[in-house]
Write an enzyme that holds these catalytic residues in place. Structure first.
Site, mmCIF file in Angstrom:
data_model
loop_
_atom_site.group_PDB
_atom_site.id
_atom_site.type_symbol
_atom_site.label_atom_id
_atom_site.label_comp_id
_atom_site.label_asym_id
_atom_site.label_seq_id
_atom_site.Cartn_x
_atom_site.Cartn_y
_atom_site.Cartn_z
ATOM 1 N N ASP A 257 0.839 -1.199 0.000
ATOM 2 C CA ASP A 257 0.000 0.000 0.000
ATOM 3 C C ASP A 257 0.873 1.247 0.000
ATOM 4 O O ASP A 257 0.375 2.351 -0.168
ATOM 5 C CB ASP A 257 -0.912 -0.005 1.234
ATOM 6 C CG ASP A 257 -1.891 1.162 1.250
ATOM 7 O OD1 ASP A 257 -2.524 1.395 0.194
ATOM 8 O OD2 ASP A 257 -2.008 1.834 2.290
ATOM 9 N N GLU A 262 6.672 8.153 -3.405
ATOM 10 C CA GLU A 262 5.244 8.365 -3.661
ATOM 11 C C GLU A 262 4.994 9.795 -4.125
ATOM 12 O O GLU A 262 5.701 10.712 -3.688
ATOM 13 C CB GLU A 262 4.429 8.067 -2.397
ATOM 14 C CG GLU A 262 4.468 6.612 -1.991
ATOM 15 C CD GLU A 262 3.566 6.306 -0.790
ATOM 16 O OE1 GLU A 262 2.909 7.239 -0.274
ATOM 17 O OE2 GLU A 262 3.509 5.133 -0.388
ATOM 18 N N HIS A 280 -1.717 3.928 -1.249
ATOM 19 C CA HIS A 280 -1.653 4.438 0.131
ATOM 20 C C HIS A 280 -3.055 4.656 0.701
ATOM 21 O O HIS A 280 -3.419 5.753 1.151
ATOM 22 C CB HIS A 280 -0.851 5.737 0.199
ATOM 23 C CG HIS A 280 -0.161 5.926 1.518
ATOM 24 N ND1 HIS A 280 1.096 6.457 1.641
ATOM 25 C CD2 HIS A 280 -0.556 5.650 2.792
ATOM 26 C CE1 HIS A 280 1.447 6.512 2.914
ATOM 27 N NE2 HIS A 280 0.457 6.030 3.636
ATOM 28 N N LEU A 281 -3.827 3.576 0.701
ATOM 29 C CA LEU A 281 -5.219 3.629 1.146
ATOM 30 C C LEU A 281 -5.409 3.191 2.597
ATOM 31 O O LEU A 281 -6.538 3.117 3.070
ATOM 32 C CB LEU A 281 -6.099 2.733 0.250
ATOM 33 C CG LEU A 281 -6.174 3.083 -1.232
ATOM 34 C CD1 LEU A 281 -7.075 2.101 -1.957
ATOM 35 C CD2 LEU A 281 -6.681 4.510 -1.419
ATOM 36 N N ALA A 283 -5.337 4.419 5.485
ATOM 37 C CA ALA A 283 -6.177 5.228 6.378
ATOM 38 C C ALA A 283 -7.419 5.764 5.684
ATOM 39 O O ALA A 283 -8.134 6.595 6.242
ATOM 40 C CB ALA A 283 -5.361 6.392 6.931
#
Length: 527
Positions: A257, A262, A280-281, A283
């Site tokens: 993730d 990034e 980067h999901l 949260a």
């Protein structure tokens, strides 16, 4: 009293602004600003609430002349220059627990997706291929999950994995045997996790120690057929090595993730069979975003209005409940630090802060920070509890803390000792009555005195007539004495006089006082 002004510069739940307003803060919401636009307005604000879009650089901080606190709604603070904020005396907070469940659930989802190859099966099925024979998954029941990091998120993952009937093995240098038993997991070293786990998940921050913790060498030592999940931070895994070992079949699957760089617009891992990635999901759930927004607003409001410090990264935490209890001790500590800072000569290579009695039952870190704030005022006028420890460290000052729960003459005592070229010098103070701070000993001489406003410190011979002479001198020059405190080592020996006066004493009058018969030292003080 003027309301603290807070700026919300990133998109977050609108209830965050309501919490600020209901708490007594003035709040502005200005999202999508350029760095130049932020620099132009940040000087108006005492608080800055951000997520990941706003970058708080040295240049932003230099313009933030009134800023007291930065609150990050989330865990990562890569977008904040913490050393620069600390040097400027700005508290940096995050919300490490608001998205813990969400991130842990994402890691579990990645484990299940890897075990059953769900993304690839979905893609081909939607193309009309019906590839039933191509995919042969594995059960997670009975498999060993290796955790690298068993803190807040890691422990939630362990609990969820146990619900799936997995065995959990964890490596975490801060995990105690007692905590491992409480979690119902096995504690092991990194070698054990690497060589025994069927699935490995990472739940550790990115530091110099954890960077590439799954290096090529360690990845090659993993159990053949292992599946690896990283929903923590990019940079924990050697991505090139991961690609090679996926291609060779040694690693059966990997799900990321997060990436070392990034946003990950390109990666050698993209397109690799048995590789799953998300942007980067971890949260990214409605509940988590609401939680972190509300938490950061509550934390910042507590700090600006009551002095409570929660989840700070550069200053000891101090809850809103603890703050009133510690506040008088911190006031005493700062005055003692200021006293030795004004009286000690030369450099101060070592400072010792000792607490006794009731003070020994409290968190000593805020007391230590307050002492240092007082001492470091000799070097800088813009010093506070946040930047004082950093200023002391920059100057090579060694700080030690001593806790003594023994009973003494006073029910509570704070003692500050500094090493000087003339030897160690100590001052001590206590709290009297309703929590009023009071000096009780200075350089080995017992004396009870308030430390407040403008004062005059005099060391003299204990001989008749001196008090009359100093009183007459000050009176003749229009200086009104507020309080008068005396102490001496022994009759006829060295004596100390602390006077509070209604205005600063001119330098020429200090010289006249120093010239009086029997005077050894005269020093004006200000608190």
């Amino acid at each position: 009293m003027t309301k603290p002004k807070v700026l919300i510069s990133d998109k977050m739940d609108p209830n965050a602004a309501k919490i600020f307003a209901d708490s007594g803060c003035d709040v502005d919401v200005k999202t999508g600003m350029t760095p130049e636009e932020l620099i132009a307005v940040i000087g108006e604000y005492e608080g800055l609430a951000i997520r990941s879009s706003t970058t708080v650089t040295k240049e932003v901080l230099a313009a933030a002349t009134n800023l007291k606190v930065i609150g990050r709604a989330g865990i990562g603070v890569d977008n904040v220059d913490i050393p620069a904020a600390s040097a400027q005396g700005v508290v940096v907070m995050n919300t490490p627990f608001g998205n813990s469940i969400t991130t842990a659930e994402h890691a579990i989802a990645m484990i299940m997706a890897l075990a059953r190859q769900i993304p690839e099966a979905n893609e081909l099925t939607q193309k009309g291929e019906w590839p039933k024979s191509k995919f042969m998954g594995v059960e997670v029941t009975g498999k060993t999950l290796g955790l690298i990091g068993a803190g807040n998120i890691g422990s939630i993952v362990a609990s969820r994995a146990q619900g799936l009937k997995m065995k959990v093995l964890a490596y975490d240098p801060f995990l105690t045997e007692e905590r491992a038993v409480e979690l119902g997991i096995e504690k092991g070293d990194l070698e054990a996790v690497i060589t025994r786990a069927d699935f490995i998940t990472l739940h550790t921050p990115l530091t110099d120690e954890t960077r590439n913790i799954l290096s090529r060498e360690r990845l090659e030592k993993t159990k053949k057929g292992v599946r690896i999940v990283n929903c923590a931070r990019g940079g924990l895994i050697d991505e090139a090595a991961l690609k090679d070992l996926l291609d060779s079949g040694h690693i059966a699957g990997a799900a990321l993730d997060v990436f070392a760089k990034e946003p990950a617009k390109e990666s050698p891992l993209f397109g690799t069979p048995n590789f799953i990635c998300t942007p980067h999901l971890g949260a990214s759930t409605t509940e988590a975003q609401v939680n972190v927004a509300l938490q950061v607003a509550e934390q910042m409001s507590d700090y600006l209005l009551t002095g409570g410090v929660t989840n700070a990264l550069n200053v000891p935490s101090l809850s809103a409940e603890e703050a009133p209890k510690l506040k008088p001790y911190m006031g005493l500590a700062e005055k003692l630090g200021s006293l030795v800072g004004q009286l000690a000569h030369g450099t101060l290579p070592k400072i010792s802060i000792e607490v006794e009695g009731a003070a020994a039952k409290l968190d000593q870190k805020p007391i230590t920070s307050a002492v240092l704030a007082g001492v470091m005022k000799r070097y800088s006028s813009s010093v506070n509890m946040v930047n004082a420890p950093y200023l002391a460290k920059e100057r090579g000052i060694e700080v030690s803390e001593v806790r003594k729960e023994r009973e003494s003459v006073y029910h509570t005592l704070v003692r500050v000792t500094v090493e000087t070229s003339q030897g160690d010098r100590s001052v001590a103070g206590s709290l009297f009555g309703s929590g009023a701070p009071r000096l009780v000993n200075i350089f080995g001489i017992g004396i009870e005195a308030d430390l407040d406003g403008n004062m005059l410190y005099i060391v003299n011979d204990d001989k008749p007539g001196f008090i009359g002479r100093i009183g007459s001198l000050l009176g003749e020059n229009g200086i009104n004495i507020g309080t008068f405190h005396l102490g001496r080592r022994e009759a006829g020996g060295e004596a100390v006089l602390l006077l509070s006066v209604d205005q600063p004493i001119p330098e020429d009058l200090v010289d006249k006082a120093a010239a009086l018969e029997g005077v050894k030292l005269v020093k004006p003080l200000a608190f």
